[in-house]
Design a protein around this motif. Sequence first.
Motif, PDB file in Angstrom:
ATOM      1  N   TYR A   1      35.309 -13.578  28.699  1.00 25.00           N
ATOM      2  CA  TYR A   1      33.982 -13.017  28.962  1.00 25.00           C
ATOM      3  C   TYR A   1      32.928 -14.055  28.596  1.00 25.00           C
ATOM      4  CZ  TYR A   1      36.198  -8.413  29.369  1.00 25.00           C
ATOM      5  OH  TYR A   1      36.971  -7.365  29.775  1.00 25.00           O
ATOM      6  N   ASN A   2      31.833 -14.080  29.394  1.00 29.41           N
ATOM      7  CA  ASN A   2      30.792 -15.070  29.108  1.00 29.41           C
ATOM      8  C   ASN A   2      29.885 -14.617  27.959  1.00 29.41           C
ATOM      9  OD1 ASN A   2      28.905 -13.241  30.199  1.00 29.41           O
ATOM     10  ND2 ASN A   2      29.098 -14.112  32.244  1.00 29.41           N
ATOM     11  N   ASN A   3      28.981 -15.502  27.563  1.00 31.94           N
ATOM     12  CA  ASN A   3      28.105 -15.231  26.407  1.00 31.94           C
ATOM     13  C   ASN A   3      27.136 -14.080  26.654  1.00 31.94           C
ATOM     14  OD1 ASN A   3      29.264 -17.250  24.825  1.00 31.94           O
ATOM     15  ND2 ASN A   3      27.915 -18.828  25.682  1.00 31.94           N
ATOM     16  N   THR A   4      26.694 -13.932  27.916  1.00 23.11           N
ATOM     17  CA  THR A   4      25.773 -12.836  28.256  1.00 23.11           C
ATOM     18  C   THR A   4      26.446 -11.485  28.014  1.00 23.11           C
ATOM     19  OG1 THR A   4      24.779 -14.228  29.976  1.00 23.11           O
ATOM     20  CG2 THR A   4      24.286 -11.875  30.060  1.00 23.11           C
ATOM     21  N   TYR A   5      27.699 -11.374  28.416  1.00 20.22           N
ATOM     22  CA  TYR A   5      28.473 -10.142  28.200  1.00 20.22           C
ATOM     23  C   TYR A   5      28.616  -9.865  26.703  1.00 20.22           C
ATOM     24  CZ  TYR A   5      32.433  -6.919  28.061  1.00 20.22           C
ATOM     25  OH  TYR A   5      33.243  -5.838  27.813  1.00 20.22           O
ATOM     26  N   LYS A   6      28.972 -10.898  25.957  1.00 24.04           N
ATOM     27  CA  LYS A   6      29.190 -10.736  24.511  1.00 24.04           C
ATOM     28  C   LYS A   6      27.900 -10.331  23.800  1.00 24.04           C
ATOM     29  CE  LYS A   6      33.023 -14.019  24.346  1.00 24.04           C
ATOM     30  NZ  LYS A   6      33.474 -15.367  23.910  1.00 24.04           N
ATOM     31  N   SER A   7      26.763 -10.901  24.243  1.00 25.61           N
ATOM     32  CA  SER A   7      25.468 -10.565  23.632  1.00 25.61           C
ATOM     33  C   SER A   7      25.116  -9.103  23.886  1.00 25.61           C
ATOM     34  CB  SER A   7      24.375 -11.471  24.194  1.00 25.61           C
ATOM     35  OG  SER A   7      24.612 -12.815  23.854  1.00 25.61           O
ATOM     36  N   ALA A   8      25.344  -8.645  25.142  1.00 21.20           N
ATOM     37  CA  ALA A   8      25.046  -7.253  25.496  1.00 21.20           C
ATOM     38  C   ALA A   8      25.951  -6.298  24.715  1.00 21.20           C
ATOM     39  CB  ALA A   8      25.228  -7.053  26.996  1.00 21.20           C
TER      40      ALA A   8
ATOM     41  N   GLU B   1      24.691  -6.104  21.189  1.00 25.88           N
ATOM     42  CA  GLU B   1      23.450  -5.321  21.139  1.00 25.88           C
ATOM     43  C   GLU B   1      23.757  -3.824  21.247  1.00 25.88           C
ATOM     44  OE1 GLU B   1      19.018  -5.099  23.220  1.00 25.88           O
ATOM     45  OE2 GLU B   1      20.452  -6.649  23.839  1.00 25.88           O
TER      46      GLU B   1
ATOM     47  N   ASN C   1      22.130  -2.435  28.968  1.00 22.36           N
ATOM     48  CA  ASN C   1      23.217  -3.285  28.462  1.00 22.36           C
ATOM     49  C   ASN C   1      24.520  -3.068  29.237  1.00 22.36           C
ATOM     50  OD1 ASN C   1      21.668  -4.523  26.496  1.00 22.36           O
ATOM     51  ND2 ASN C   1      22.193  -3.051  24.908  1.00 22.36           N
TER      52      ASN C   1
ATOM     53  N   THR D   1      24.290  -4.990  32.400  1.00 21.28           N
ATOM     54  CA  THR D   1      24.462  -6.426  32.127  1.00 21.28           C
ATOM     55  C   THR D   1      25.926  -6.756  31.864  1.00 21.28           C
ATOM     56  OG1 THR D   1      22.245  -6.539  31.157  1.00 21.28           O
ATOM     57  CG2 THR D   1      23.764  -8.324  30.618  1.00 21.28           C
TER      58      THR D   1
ATOM     59  N   ASN E   1      28.397  -8.976  34.413  1.00 23.17           N
ATOM     60  CA  ASN E   1      28.985 -10.233  33.938  1.00 23.17           C
ATOM     61  C   ASN E   1      30.490 -10.138  33.659  1.00 23.17           C
ATOM     62  OD1 ASN E   1      26.726 -12.412  33.279  1.00 23.17           O
ATOM     63  ND2 ASN E   1      25.869 -10.376  32.899  1.00 23.17           N
TER      64      ASN E   1
END
Length: 240
Positions: free
Chosen positions: A32-39, A42, A67, A70, A74
């Motif tokens: 999983y990319n960083n955008t997925y992990k951040s969401a 959150e 979220n 997102t 992603n």
Amino acid sequence: MKAYTTQRLCAIIIDIFLLMLFSYLVNALIPYNNTYKSALDENNSLAEKYINKEINEEQYLDKMIDNQYTMSKNSIVNELAGVVLYVAYFVAFQQMNNGQTPGKKLMKIRVKKKDNSELTYSDLIKREFLIHGMAVSIIISILLLTVGKPSFAYYYYPIVGLNLLIFVLSSFMIVFKKDGRGLHDLFANTEVVTLENNENKNKEEIIDAEIIEERSDKDERINRTRTSKKRESKRDSKTL
């Protein structure tokens, strides 16, 4: 004879455990990319804030939906990879192994057609897509590629809710119906049976067929004997 509920439960637990291992390997290859992990982080933070009453329900739901969109946006590749994995496990493997997954093999049960016809890929696709949520993953992926965030939020939760309803109804039907057939079995005209009983049934059918054949041969011999005696009797009559 229908498979016992405990057999089916144990089989699905084994299969889910194995699928989790395979999914872990797939996600290691397609992380999983960083955008997925951040969401995701959150979302976890939002849950804590809501529990601690730092935000109200409306704020929590609005942000969580954002979220979720997102995260889904992603993780399309991972979702589709998951579908391929499920198809390989529950459709291809099962069709090539007499209607059995590894879990079903260990529990000595299998999927078969209700009318005893051949179990096909089409039957298993209809059966497994309905109960295991593969259809949901495909629909969500299509929505992510074709609609925006407001429309996605509008469709996402009803689709997930419908899938959950199908799963719950099927579970109740498996437990409480005499034939143990869930919605997915009715849709695909399949049933789950114990392998030992099915083998015994086949043996009984073979024995019955052999008995019928033996009787038929015996009747044929008797008829031949009678016919032969009649011919001999006619010859004797002509001689006299």
